[in-house]
Design a protein around this motif. Structure first.
Motif, PDB file in Angstrom:
ATOM      1  N   VAL A 129       0.842  -1.205   0.000  1.00 17.85           N
ATOM      2  CA  VAL A 129       0.000   0.000   0.000  1.00 17.85           C
ATOM      3  C   VAL A 129       0.874   1.252   0.000  1.00 17.85           C
ATOM      4  O   VAL A 129       0.591   2.218  -0.717  1.00 17.85           O
ATOM      5  CB  VAL A 129      -0.969  -0.004   1.196  1.00 17.85           C
ATOM      6  CG1 VAL A 129      -1.667   1.335   1.351  1.00 17.85           C
ATOM      7  CG2 VAL A 129      -1.983  -1.118   1.045  1.00 17.85           C
ATOM      8  N   MET A 130       1.953   1.242   0.762  1.00 20.46           N
ATOM      9  CA  MET A 130       2.856   2.393   0.793  1.00 20.46           C
ATOM     10  C   MET A 130       3.476   2.651  -0.575  1.00 20.46           C
ATOM     11  O   MET A 130       3.499   3.791  -1.056  1.00 20.46           O
ATOM     12  CB  MET A 130       3.964   2.178   1.829  1.00 20.46           C
ATOM     13  CG  MET A 130       3.517   2.289   3.247  1.00 20.46           C
ATOM     14  SD  MET A 130       4.881   1.892   4.358  1.00 20.46           S
ATOM     15  CE  MET A 130       4.052   1.926   5.935  1.00 20.46           C
ATOM     16  N   PHE A 131       3.978   1.587  -1.213  1.00 22.14           N
ATOM     17  CA  PHE A 131       4.600   1.752  -2.526  1.00 22.14           C
ATOM     18  C   PHE A 131       3.593   2.228  -3.562  1.00 22.14           C
ATOM     19  O   PHE A 131       3.894   3.104  -4.381  1.00 22.14           O
ATOM     20  CB  PHE A 131       5.267   0.451  -2.979  1.00 22.14           C
ATOM     21  CG  PHE A 131       6.528   0.146  -2.242  1.00 22.14           C
ATOM     22  CD1 PHE A 131       7.585   1.035  -2.206  1.00 22.14           C
ATOM     23  CD2 PHE A 131       6.666  -1.060  -1.572  1.00 22.14           C
ATOM     24  CE1 PHE A 131       8.745   0.753  -1.523  1.00 22.14           C
ATOM     25  CE2 PHE A 131       7.828  -1.356  -0.884  1.00 22.14           C
ATOM     26  CZ  PHE A 131       8.879  -0.450  -0.857  1.00 22.14           C
ATOM     27  N   VAL A 132       2.393   1.680  -3.543  1.00 24.75           N
ATOM     28  CA  VAL A 132       1.357   2.092  -4.492  1.00 24.75           C
ATOM     29  C   VAL A 132       0.970   3.549  -4.246  1.00 24.75           C
ATOM     30  O   VAL A 132       0.805   4.328  -5.198  1.00 24.75           O
ATOM     31  CB  VAL A 132       0.141   1.150  -4.404  1.00 24.75           C
ATOM     32  CG1 VAL A 132      -1.049   1.705  -5.167  1.00 24.75           C
ATOM     33  CG2 VAL A 132       0.512  -0.237  -4.909  1.00 24.75           C
ATOM     34  N   VAL A 172       8.032  13.994  -5.518  1.00 21.76           N
ATOM     35  CA  VAL A 172       7.827  14.571  -4.181  1.00 21.76           C
ATOM     36  C   VAL A 172       9.119  14.427  -3.391  1.00 21.76           C
ATOM     37  O   VAL A 172       9.924  13.535  -3.645  1.00 21.76           O
ATOM     38  CB  VAL A 172       6.662  13.889  -3.433  1.00 21.76           C
ATOM     39  CG1 VAL A 172       5.348  14.157  -4.121  1.00 21.76           C
ATOM     40  CG2 VAL A 172       6.873  12.409  -3.300  1.00 21.76           C
ATOM     41  N   GLY A 173       9.301  15.288  -2.438  1.00 21.81           N
ATOM     42  CA  GLY A 173      10.518  15.266  -1.643  1.00 21.81           C
ATOM     43  C   GLY A 173      10.494  14.188  -0.572  1.00 21.81           C
ATOM     44  O   GLY A 173       9.486  13.491  -0.364  1.00 21.81           O
ATOM     45  N   LEU A 174      11.615  14.080   0.102  1.00 24.07           N
ATOM     46  CA  LEU A 174      11.757  13.085   1.160  1.00 24.07           C
ATOM     47  C   LEU A 174      10.759  13.332   2.287  1.00 24.07           C
ATOM     48  O   LEU A 174      10.129  12.392   2.785  1.00 24.07           O
ATOM     49  CB  LEU A 174      13.184  13.098   1.711  1.00 24.07           C
ATOM     50  CG  LEU A 174      13.452  12.157   2.881  1.00 24.07           C
ATOM     51  CD1 LEU A 174      13.257  10.712   2.456  1.00 24.07           C
ATOM     52  CD2 LEU A 174      14.838  12.371   3.436  1.00 24.07           C
ATOM     53  N   ALA A 175      10.584  14.583   2.688  1.00 23.40           N
ATOM     54  CA  ALA A 175       9.673  14.897   3.796  1.00 23.40           C
ATOM     55  C   ALA A 175       8.241  14.495   3.457  1.00 23.40           C
ATOM     56  O   ALA A 175       7.541  13.890   4.279  1.00 23.40           O
ATOM     57  CB  ALA A 175       9.748  16.380   4.138  1.00 23.40           C
ATOM     58  N   ALA A 176       7.800  14.790   2.251  1.00 25.39           N
ATOM     59  CA  ALA A 176       6.436  14.433   1.850  1.00 25.39           C
ATOM     60  C   ALA A 176       6.279  12.911   1.785  1.00 25.39           C
ATOM     61  O   ALA A 176       5.246  12.372   2.201  1.00 25.39           O
ATOM     62  CB  ALA A 176       6.106  15.057   0.498  1.00 25.39           C
ATOM     63  N   SER A 177       7.298  12.221   1.285  1.00 25.22           N
ATOM     64  CA  SER A 177       7.247  10.763   1.236  1.00 25.22           C
ATOM     65  C   SER A 177       7.155  10.172   2.634  1.00 25.22           C
ATOM     66  O   SER A 177       6.393   9.231   2.869  1.00 25.22           O
ATOM     67  CB  SER A 177       8.486  10.219   0.531  1.00 25.22           C
ATOM     68  OG  SER A 177       8.519  10.612  -0.810  1.00 25.22           O
ATOM     69  N   LEU A 178       7.921  10.719   3.549  1.00 26.19           N
ATOM     70  CA  LEU A 178       7.887  10.224   4.932  1.00 26.19           C
ATOM     71  C   LEU A 178       6.530  10.472   5.577  1.00 26.19           C
ATOM     72  O   LEU A 178       6.042   9.636   6.341  1.00 26.19           O
ATOM     73  CB  LEU A 178       9.001  10.862   5.755  1.00 26.19           C
ATOM     74  CG  LEU A 178      10.415  10.385   5.426  1.00 26.19           C
ATOM     75  CD1 LEU A 178      11.443  11.187   6.230  1.00 26.19           C
ATOM     76  CD2 LEU A 178      10.578   8.910   5.672  1.00 26.19           C
ATOM     77  N   VAL A 179       5.912  11.593   5.268  1.00 26.92           N
ATOM     78  CA  VAL A 179       4.577  11.881   5.805  1.00 26.92           C
ATOM     79  C   VAL A 179       3.569  10.865   5.272  1.00 26.92           C
ATOM     80  O   VAL A 179       2.751  10.341   6.026  1.00 26.92           O
ATOM     81  CB  VAL A 179       4.149  13.327   5.468  1.00 26.92           C
ATOM     82  CG1 VAL A 179       2.670  13.543   5.750  1.00 26.92           C
ATOM     83  CG2 VAL A 179       4.987  14.327   6.244  1.00 26.92           C
ATOM     84  N   ILE A 180       3.636  10.571   3.978  1.00 25.44           N
ATOM     85  CA  ILE A 180       2.728   9.592   3.382  1.00 25.44           C
ATOM     86  C   ILE A 180       2.915   8.225   4.036  1.00 25.44           C
ATOM     87  O   ILE A 180       1.945   7.565   4.412  1.00 25.44           O
ATOM     88  CB  ILE A 180       2.946   9.507   1.859  1.00 25.44           C
ATOM     89  CG1 ILE A 180       2.513  10.819   1.199  1.00 25.44           C
ATOM     90  CG2 ILE A 180       2.198   8.320   1.256  1.00 25.44           C
ATOM     91  CD1 ILE A 180       2.975  10.976  -0.237  1.00 25.44           C
ATOM     92  N   VAL A 181       4.155   7.800   4.194  1.00 30.08           N
ATOM     93  CA  VAL A 181       4.454   6.511   4.811  1.00 30.08           C
ATOM     94  C   VAL A 181       3.968   6.483   6.257  1.00 30.08           C
ATOM     95  O   VAL A 181       3.366   5.496   6.710  1.00 30.08           O
ATOM     96  CB  VAL A 181       5.963   6.205   4.722  1.00 30.08           C
ATOM     97  CG1 VAL A 181       6.346   5.041   5.615  1.00 30.08           C
ATOM     98  CG2 VAL A 181       6.357   5.926   3.277  1.00 30.08           C
ATOM     99  N   PHE A 182       4.186   7.554   6.998  1.00 29.60           N
ATOM    100  CA  PHE A 182       3.758   7.619   8.397  1.00 29.60           C
ATOM    101  C   PHE A 182       2.236   7.537   8.501  1.00 29.60           C
ATOM    102  O   PHE A 182       1.703   6.803   9.349  1.00 29.60           O
ATOM    103  CB  PHE A 182       4.267   8.908   9.052  1.00 29.60           C
ATOM    104  CG  PHE A 182       3.858   9.047  10.486  1.00 29.60           C
ATOM    105  CD1 PHE A 182       4.497   8.322  11.478  1.00 29.60           C
ATOM    106  CD2 PHE A 182       2.814   9.890  10.846  1.00 29.60           C
ATOM    107  CE1 PHE A 182       4.109   8.430  12.803  1.00 29.60           C
ATOM    108  CE2 PHE A 182       2.421  10.007  12.165  1.00 29.60           C
ATOM    109  CZ  PHE A 182       3.068   9.281  13.146  1.00 29.60           C
ATOM    110  N   VAL A 183       1.534   8.264   7.643  1.00 28.43           N
ATOM    111  CA  VAL A 183       0.069   8.243   7.681  1.00 28.43           C
ATOM    112  C   VAL A 183      -0.450   6.835   7.401  1.00 28.43           C
ATOM    113  O   VAL A 183      -1.357   6.341   8.089  1.00 28.43           O
ATOM    114  CB  VAL A 183      -0.518   9.262   6.681  1.00 28.43           C
ATOM    115  CG1 VAL A 183      -2.005   9.051   6.468  1.00 28.43           C
ATOM    116  CG2 VAL A 183      -0.243  10.681   7.166  1.00 28.43           C
TER     117      VAL A 183
END
Length: 68
Positions: free
Chosen positions: A21-24, A36-47
Motif C-alpha cells: 500500500v505504501m509503494f502504491v 515529491v521530496g523526502l519529507a512528503a514521502s515520509l509523511v505519506i508513509v507515516f500516515v
C-alpha cells in the motif's frame, strides 16, 4: 503471553500488505503530483503506517496482537 515468533507469524502478512500500500500510494502521488521530496514521502508513509492498523481493526480482520 504470545511468543515473538507467533507475533511475527501473525503480523507478516499485514506488514507485506502495508508495504505494498505504501509503494502504491507513493507511486500514485508521484504520478499525479510529480516528484515529491523526502519529507512528503515520509509523511505519506507515516500516515499509512498509522492508518492501516486502525482500518484493519475497523474491518474486523486484525490479528490478535493488534486487537488489544
Amino acid at each position: 503471553m504470545t511468543s515473538t515468533a507467533e507475533k511475527v507469524r501473525q503480523l507478516a502478512p499485514h506488514w507485506a500488505v502495508m508495504f505494498i500500500v505504501m509503494f502504491v500510494a507513493l507511486a500514485g502521488v508521484e504520478r499525479l503530483a510529480g516528484e515529491v521530496g523526502l519529507a512528503a514521502s515520509l509523511v505519506i508513509v507515516f500516515v499509512i503506517a498509522v492508518a492501516y492498523p486502525v482500518a484493519v481493526r475497523a474491518l474486523g480482520v486484525a490479528p490478535p496482537v493488534w486487537r488489544r
